[in-house]
Write an enzyme that holds these catalytic residues in place. Structure first.
Site, PDB file in Angstrom:
ATOM      1  N   HIS A   9       0.823  -1.213   0.000  1.00  0.00           N
ATOM      2  CA  HIS A   9       0.000   0.000   0.000  1.00  0.00           C
ATOM      3  C   HIS A   9       0.859   1.266   0.000  1.00  0.00           C
ATOM      4  O   HIS A   9       2.038   1.248   0.336  1.00  0.00           O
ATOM      5  CB  HIS A   9      -0.937   0.015   1.209  1.00  0.00           C
ATOM      6  CG  HIS A   9      -0.225   0.010   2.519  1.00  0.00           C
ATOM      7  ND1 HIS A   9       0.375   1.127   3.054  1.00  0.00           N
ATOM      8  CD2 HIS A   9       0.001  -0.987   3.401  1.00  0.00           C
ATOM      9  CE1 HIS A   9       0.930   0.835   4.207  1.00  0.00           C
ATOM     10  NE2 HIS A   9       0.724  -0.450   4.448  1.00  0.00           N
ATOM     11  N   GLU A  84      -3.182  -7.109   7.501  1.00  0.00           N
ATOM     12  CA  GLU A  84      -1.848  -7.094   8.100  1.00  0.00           C
ATOM     13  C   GLU A  84      -1.834  -7.848   9.426  1.00  0.00           C
ATOM     14  O   GLU A  84      -2.856  -7.955  10.111  1.00  0.00           O
ATOM     15  CB  GLU A  84      -1.376  -5.651   8.311  1.00  0.00           C
ATOM     16  CG  GLU A  84      -0.013  -5.496   8.972  1.00  0.00           C
ATOM     17  CD  GLU A  84       1.159  -6.092   8.205  1.00  0.00           C
ATOM     18  OE1 GLU A  84       1.178  -7.328   7.985  1.00  0.00           O
ATOM     19  OE2 GLU A  84       2.073  -5.327   7.845  1.00  0.00           O
TER      20      GLU A  84
END
Length: 182
Positions: A9, A84
């Site tokens: 990201h 995550e």
């Protein structure tokens, strides 16, 4: 031979502040949005071909994936297994603390309320096994986090515990892997 693409990201607000994000849902910074848009342009210009984008549901990855999807016209959907790793007590702490760096080499450690590297690897490896054996033969782009990138890299390449713990990739890096060539 099929490819798998992985994108970390764009810069999050906490990345800019040198804080560990983990499973906390931190947004992209203004710079992160620009990085994601530029990554979408680079992917489009490079001629990389893929059928679907799978994204972590955390907003920093989902927004990055949305920018890439808008630029390339490739559909995206969220995949919970790309969330995550939960780093427990370390979330919000400085990323470069020596204690945290050393603790990442302890694969069974749950970080006082977090998720172990072993659990993370299990969910990521299960997803990669599914994608590898996709009956439709699709090529995927995964948009997620550095911790997920570590696990993906270790699926394709042999890594020592230290190499795994010290694996680095910049925001909006694009990595290419090939199924069947491990």
């Amino acid at each position: 031979m099929r490819y798998l693409y992985f994108v970390r990201h764009g810069q999050s607000v906490w990345n800019a502040e040198n804080k560990i994000c983990g499973a906390v849902d931190i947004p992209l910074s203004a710079q992160g949005h620009l990085q994601a848009q530029e990554t979408g342009r680079r992917i489009l210009e490079s001629g990389i071909s893929f059928d679907e984008i799978l994204s972590s549901p955390l907003q920093r990855a989902a927004e990055t994936a949305r920018h890439i999807s808008e630029m390339t016209g490739v559909p995206m959907r969220t995949e919970a297994r790309l969330t995550e790793q939960a780093f427990g007590r370390y979330e919000g702490a400085p990323r470069d603390s020596e204690e945290f760096q050393l603790s990442k080499e302890h694969f069974a450690d749950r970080y006082d309320g977090g998720e172990s590297m072993l659990h993370l690897a299990q969910r990521v490896y299960n997803l990669l096994d599914e994608l590898k054996h996709d009956p439709e033969g699709k090529t995927y782009m995964l948009v997620a986090h550095k911790g997920i990138g570590r696990a993906v890299n270790s699926y394709f390449y042999s890594m020592t515990n230290r190499e795994y713990a010290r694996f680095r990739m910049e925001n909006c890096s694009v990595l290419t892997y090939t199924f069947g060539e491990q």
